[in-house]
Design an enzyme around this catalytic site. Structure first.
Site, short mmCIF file in Angstrom:
data_model
loop_
_atom_site.label_atom_id
_atom_site.label_comp_id
_atom_site.label_asym_id
_atom_site.label_seq_id
_atom_site.Cartn_x
_atom_site.Cartn_y
_atom_site.Cartn_z
N ASP A 1 -1.43 -5.67 7.15
CA ASP A 1 -0.42 -4.70 6.77
C ASP A 1 -1.10 -3.17 6.97
O ASP A 1 -0.39 -2.13 7.52
CB ASP A 1 0.07 -4.61 5.40
N CYS B 1 -8.29 -5.85 0.43
CA CYS B 1 -8.86 -4.60 -0.06
C CYS B 1 -8.84 -4.49 -1.59
O CYS B 1 -8.25 -5.04 -2.48
CB CYS B 1 -7.67 -3.63 0.53
N CYS C 1 -4.49 -12.42 2.25
CA CYS C 1 -3.80 -11.05 2.26
C CYS C 1 -2.38 -11.29 1.81
O CYS C 1 -1.78 -12.20 1.82
CB CYS C 1 -4.11 -10.45 3.43
N ASP C 2 -1.80 -9.99 2.43
CA ASP C 2 -0.34 -9.68 1.67
C ASP C 2 0.70 -10.82 1.93
O ASP C 2 1.23 -11.13 0.77
CB ASP C 2 0.09 -8.39 2.09
N LYS C 3 0.88 -11.08 2.97
CA LYS C 3 2.05 -12.11 3.18
C LYS C 3 1.59 -13.49 3.17
O LYS C 3 2.41 -14.51 3.24
CB LYS C 3 2.83 -11.71 4.51
N GLU D 1 6.48 -0.95 4.63
CA GLU D 1 5.92 -0.47 3.67
C GLU D 1 5.95 1.17 3.78
O GLU D 1 5.64 1.49 4.86
CB GLU D 1 4.73 -0.89 3.58
N SER E 1 3.38 -0.30 -0.19
CA SER E 1 2.11 -0.83 -0.24
C SER E 1 1.67 -1.09 -1.58
O SER E 1 1.95 -0.21 -2.53
CB SER E 1 1.16 0.00 0.64
#
EC number: 4.2.1.9
Length: 613
Positions: free
Chosen positions: A81, A193, A122-124, A489, A515
């Site tokens: 992202d 992150c 990670c995010d997704k 985001e 985010s």
């Protein structure tokens, strides 16, 4: 007892061809009597949270085979992202969640696998795999790549992360040399992150759901202790297979572990640790896949009485995920919640008969087990690397200070109400979401003038051109799941507001999302979205908007009669941006938009529409 699913393709004369192909992958006669366990890996060199995963699937595979299973690895996609942000690449981020879920379903069902190990980070990717696991409802365990170490530089007195690099770059008073120093220091290692952003939030929530091992969300990607999590995941999935297929124990199935009460536990943790607002979107989506009636009203109910027990970057600069781990990780937060009577502890997990047993074993304030204390002393080495398990640094002591430490007790909570809130009102009839952990208390009630932007790009241009003034409420619309498409985001607009000194002087409302690195009075997921006829599409420049977090309300201060008249006019024009947007919406994105629901439904596909086909 249920048969192995894999028998469909491994038994019977008519499956001679399939067995021939299985043999070509290395299977022997005895292997056809064992469970075939899929390893859904997500290695890619595009994403720091996944760059170190290449060999970890085979690490798990070897452990599965030692424990008596057959392991077969495949990969899913993974979008970064942060790299996709600020351009049309972000249109693909949320839709990639559905692609990941579908790809896991496709591979597992096409090859009749008996169980899954999900290697995400990670995010997704974690949400997508979670959706697939609940769709498939076969034994599963999650083991993620782990968080990145926080960055270090002599120019800052605190640990750095991605958001620091973005904010300093947007600060016109910062020298090029300072910006470069932050850029080089913010993301020093492999891993997700380093703050409580979306990736780490979701990996922590898999612990609360009962689908991951203790330490999954907080053990650093670089630390040697994380290797044992992968090895143990391999052994555990074989045990889960034996319990289900051998003993007919349905309690090990993901829908029986991650039931309604488990979703309440996950959301309770999310609120207590001030997680990313994206987690709400993903939990709602996962609940739909599990056919669980868990919605924004449940989240609103929980948010009103769950205190905030943990503050981590981006909500505070002092702490990152490495500090959460030193304080005992997620099971210490769960332990504090349990002592406060805020957690369902009678639920099964993949590693213990009940959550209560897991807490007793893994909460550092409850157990005297030196091995557990040793585990949570795992710390950062401060050496840039892209290699997993490459260091064994340990803190000299644990952070067990529940009064002033990283993790607090209920009695010493950062705030009596947690870090997330759901707001309702005429501008968001189906709700919107704010991360209160990142909002200064002085602006919990905020009335301002609407400043309308019909895309993130125009908002960025407007903020940088000083079109946004103190007291404005920036409204970015037509950026929802359908209207974007893809629900971008909004980290750049919020970062630029900070860099302009407007972080506490303005608010931002959008039908897009934020985010996990966002802080400030940033309200997202406005539902229904503008493209679906939501009131956010009727707001005009200069309209007064009142945000009242204590009372969980957000309202456009315009009469019902005026709104009705505006709606009639908008129906004639169509619910689309007034200004042309220079973005290429491909066939893939159009297909996503066609079926996308608003954020209050998790932005999943409209199943009612599909059922009607």
């Amino acid at each position: 007892m249920p048969d192995y699913r894999s028998k469909t393709s491994t038994h019977g004369r008519n499956m001679a061809g399939a067995r021939a192909l299985w043999r070509a992958t290395g299977m022997k006669d005895d292997d056809f009597k064992k469970p075939i366990i899929a390893i859904a890996n997500s290695f890619t060199q595009f994403v720091p949270g996944h760059v170190h995963l290449k060999d970890l699937g085979q690490l798990v595979a070897r452990e599965i085979e030692r424990a008596g299973g057959v392991a077969k690895e495949f990969n899913t996609i993974a979008v970064d992202d942060g790299i996709a942000m600020g351009h049309d690449g972000m249109l693909y981020s949320l839709p990639s969640r559905e692609i990941i879920a579908d790809s896991v379903e496709y591979m597992v069902n096409a090859h009749c696998a008996d169980a899954i190990v999900c290697i995400s980070n990670c995010d997704k990717i974690t949400p997508g795999m979670l959706m697939a696991a609940l769709r498939l409802n076969i034994p599963v365990i999650f083991v993620s790549g782990g968080p990145m170490e926080a960055g270090k530089t002599k120019l800052a007195s605190h640990g750095l992360d991605l958001v620091d690099a973005m904010v300093i770059a947007a600060d016109s008073s910062a020298s090029d040399e300072k910006v470069a120093e932050y850029e080089r220091s913010a993301c020093p290692t492999c891993g997700s992150c380093s703050g409580m952003f979306t990736a780490n939030s979701m990996n922590c929530l898999t612990e609360a759901l009962g689908l991951a091992l203790p330490g999954n969300g907080s053990t650093l990607a670089t630390h040697s202790d994380r290797e044992e999590l992968f090895l143990r995941a391999g052994r555990t999935i074989v045990e889960l297979c034996q319990r289900y297929y051998g003993d007919n124990d349905e309690s090990v199935l993901p829908r029986n572990i991650a039931n309604f009460k488990a979703f309440e536990n996950a959301m309770t943790l999310d609120i207590a640790m001030g997680g990313s607002t994206n987690t709400i979107l993903h939990l709602l989506a996962a609940a739909q896949e599990a056919e669980i009636d868990f919605d924004l009203r449940d989240i609103d109910r929980l948010s009103r009485h769950v205190p905030q027990l943990c503050k981590v970057a981006p909500n505070i600069q002092k702490y990152h995920m490495e500090d959460v781990h030193r304080a005992g990780g997620i099971f210490s937060i769960l332990g504090e919640l349990a002592r406060g009577g805020l957690l369902h502890t009678d639920l099964p997990t993949v590693h213990s008969k009940t959550m209560a047993e897991g807490i007793a074993q893994w909460d550092i304030t409850q157990t005297s087990d030196e091995a557990v204390h040793h585990f949570f002393k795992a710390g950062p080495a401060g050496i840039p690397t892209q290699t997993a398990f490459s260091q064994s640094t340990r803190w000299d002591s644990l952070d067990d200070d529940r009064e002033n430490g990283c993790i607090r007790s209920v009695e010493h909570a950062y705030s009596k109400e947690g870090g997330l809130a759901v707001l309702y009102g005429n501008i968001a009839l189906d709700g919107c979401v704010v991360k209160t952990a990142g909002v200064d208390e002085s602006i919990h009630v905020f009335e301002g003038n609407a400043k309308i932007f019909e895309s993130q790009d125009s908002a960025v241009r407007g903020i940088l051109a000083d079109e946004v003034k103190e007291g404005d409420i920036v409204i970015i619309r037509y950026e929802g799941p359908k209207g974007g498409p893809g629900m971008q985001e909004m980290l750049y607009p919020t970062s630029y507001l900070k860099s302009k000194g407007l972080g506490k002087a303005c608010a931002l409302l959008t039908d897009g999302r934020f985010s996990g690195g966002t802080s400030g009075l940033s309200i997202g997921h406005a539902s229904p979205e503008a493209a679906a006829g939501g009131t956010i599409g009727l707001v005009q420049d200069g309209d007064k908007v009142l945000i009242d977090i204590p009372n969980r309300s957000i309202n456009l201060l315009v009469s019902d009669e005026e709104l009705a008249a505006r709606r009639v006019e908008q129906d004639k024009k169509g619910w689309k941006p007034v200004e042309a947007r220079p973005r290429k919406v491909t066939t893939a994105l159009k297909a996503y938009a066609l079926l996308a629901t608003s954020a209050d439904k998790g932005a999943v596909r409209n199943k009612a529409m599909l059922d009607g086909l």
